[in-house]
Design an enzyme around this catalytic site. Structure first.
Site, PDB file in Angstrom:
ATOM      1  N   SER A 150       0.958  -3.453   0.258  1.00 49.32           N
ATOM      2  CA  SER A 150      -0.131  -3.386  -0.716  1.00 49.32           C
ATOM      3  C   SER A 150      -0.191  -4.676  -1.537  1.00 49.32           C
ATOM      4  CB  SER A 150       0.045  -2.141  -1.588  1.00 49.32           C
ATOM      5  OG  SER A 150      -1.150  -1.830  -2.265  1.00 49.32           O
ATOM      6  N   GLU A 239      -7.995   4.271   4.699  1.00 49.71           N
ATOM      7  CA  GLU A 239      -7.645   3.672   3.416  1.00 49.71           C
ATOM      8  C   GLU A 239      -8.845   3.024   2.717  1.00 49.71           C
ATOM      9  OE1 GLU A 239      -4.102   1.349   3.011  1.00 49.71           O
ATOM     10  OE2 GLU A 239      -3.367   1.946   4.979  1.00 49.71           O
ATOM     11  N   HIS A 269      -2.016   5.177   2.929  1.00 49.61           N
ATOM     12  CA  HIS A 269      -1.640   3.884   2.358  1.00 49.61           C
ATOM     13  C   HIS A 269      -0.126   3.809   2.139  1.00 49.61           C
ATOM     14  CE1 HIS A 269      -2.295   0.209   0.061  1.00 49.61           C
ATOM     15  NE2 HIS A 269      -1.560   0.696  -0.918  1.00 49.61           N
TER      16      HIS A 269
END
Length: 317
Positions: A150, A239, A269
């Site tokens: 991320s 996502e 995610h």
């Protein structure tokens, strides 16, 4: 120790309300951090894990190995959390599974977070940590990969960009749902099972501070991708970040970067965090770890090939 896996629908059902609670823009970043820290012990460590505390570039870090503790290859791991939350504790389990699958030492860095320390503080920490692994810990740059999830994935790309521009290249990059343009406000939906845009946008604003949203250190998607090392990248098809990551994959290919891009229809995610309890997540970490393990050993393999093909001195007339 044999892993005990929980069926995917059960794991998803348990996680959804937790993420709705923890990643809430109405909560302070301090409260969000506390919730993630409290949940971290649910993600267990593989048998044989050794976590050694140390410092890298003046920041707290952990060296994680599984099995043999002496390793001549390394992965610098940059945790996710929208640049405002997340820690060594929240990502120790993922780091350990990656260490096992790559047969490398994984160094998890406690880089500075916003809003206390906005961009480029975290980037400066990551670049300095990589250089210290080379200068003090004895790894050559081509024996170190950088990986992150991320926000940590975006930070991985930004770190590699700065290193490459300065004449040093990591062996490879491992990207799990990388957030490569935090300033973008064009998501096609406002939430997935984990991320909601209210939370991510407020975190991005805190991270940017007074910076330039077009700076490639903040948004590597918008910058030059030429010359980046080989990349393995994972993303779930449902996502919020899917379209951004797909655009990034396309730009990487156009830039001539070696890319192994995998899309998961069932995983959410950064489901890799649940590798200790979810078989599908463990398989994803295995894929990424195997790829990075091959890349950090490529220089040794190349040298071995040269040794095998060069004639011995006694064979030369």
């Amino acid at each position: 120790m044999k892993s005990f896996y929980v069926p995917l629908p059960i794991v998803a059902a348990a996680l959804k309300p937790f993420y709705r609670l923890a990643l809430n823009p109405r909560l302070s970043f301090r409260a969000q951090r506390a919730l993630l820290e409290a949940a971290a012990p649910a993600q267990t460590l593989p048998h044989g894990t050794v976590a050694q505390k140390l410092t890298l570039a003046g920041r707290k870090a952990e060296r994680v190995t599984v099995g043999a503790t002496e390793r001549d290859t390394a992965i610098l791991y940059l945790h996710g959390g929208a640049y405002t939350i997340g820690s060594i504790n929240t990502h120790r389990s993922l780091a350990a599974h990656l260490a096992r699958e790559s047969a490398s030492a994984v160094y998890v860095l406690d880089y500075r977070l916003a809003p206390e320390d906005p961009f480029p503080a975290g980037l400066d920490d990551a670049v300095s940590a990589f250089r210290e692994l080379v200068r003090i810990h004895g790894f050559s740059a081509d024996r170190i990969a950088i990986a992150g999830d991320s926000a940590g994935g975006g930070l991985t790309v930004a770190t590699a960009r700065r290193l490459v521009d300065d004449g040093t290249s990591p062996a490879a990059l491992g990207l799990i749902s990388p957030w490569v343009d935090p300033g973008a406000r064009d998501a096609v939906k406002d939430r997935d099972m984990v991320v909601n845009t209210g939370w991510s946008y407020s975190s991005a604003d805190a991270y940017l501070g007074a910076g330039d949203p077009l700076d490639q250190g903040f948004a590597p998607l918008l910058g030059n991708l030429d010359g980046l090392p080989p990349i393995v990248m994972h993303v779930g098809t449902e996502e919020v970040l899917y379209n951004q990551i797909t655009a990034f994959a396309d730009k990487l290919r156009l830039s001539g970067v070696e890319l192994e891009h995998v899309e998961y229809k069932k995983l959410w995610h950064v489901a890799h965090l649940q590798a200790s309890i979810l078989r599908e997540a463990a398989q994803a970490v295995h894929h990424m770890g195997s790829y990075l393990g091959r890349k950090v050993r490529a220089s040794t393999n190349d040298a071995s090939q040269v040794a095998l093909t060069e004639p011995a001195a006694s064979d030369i007339a």
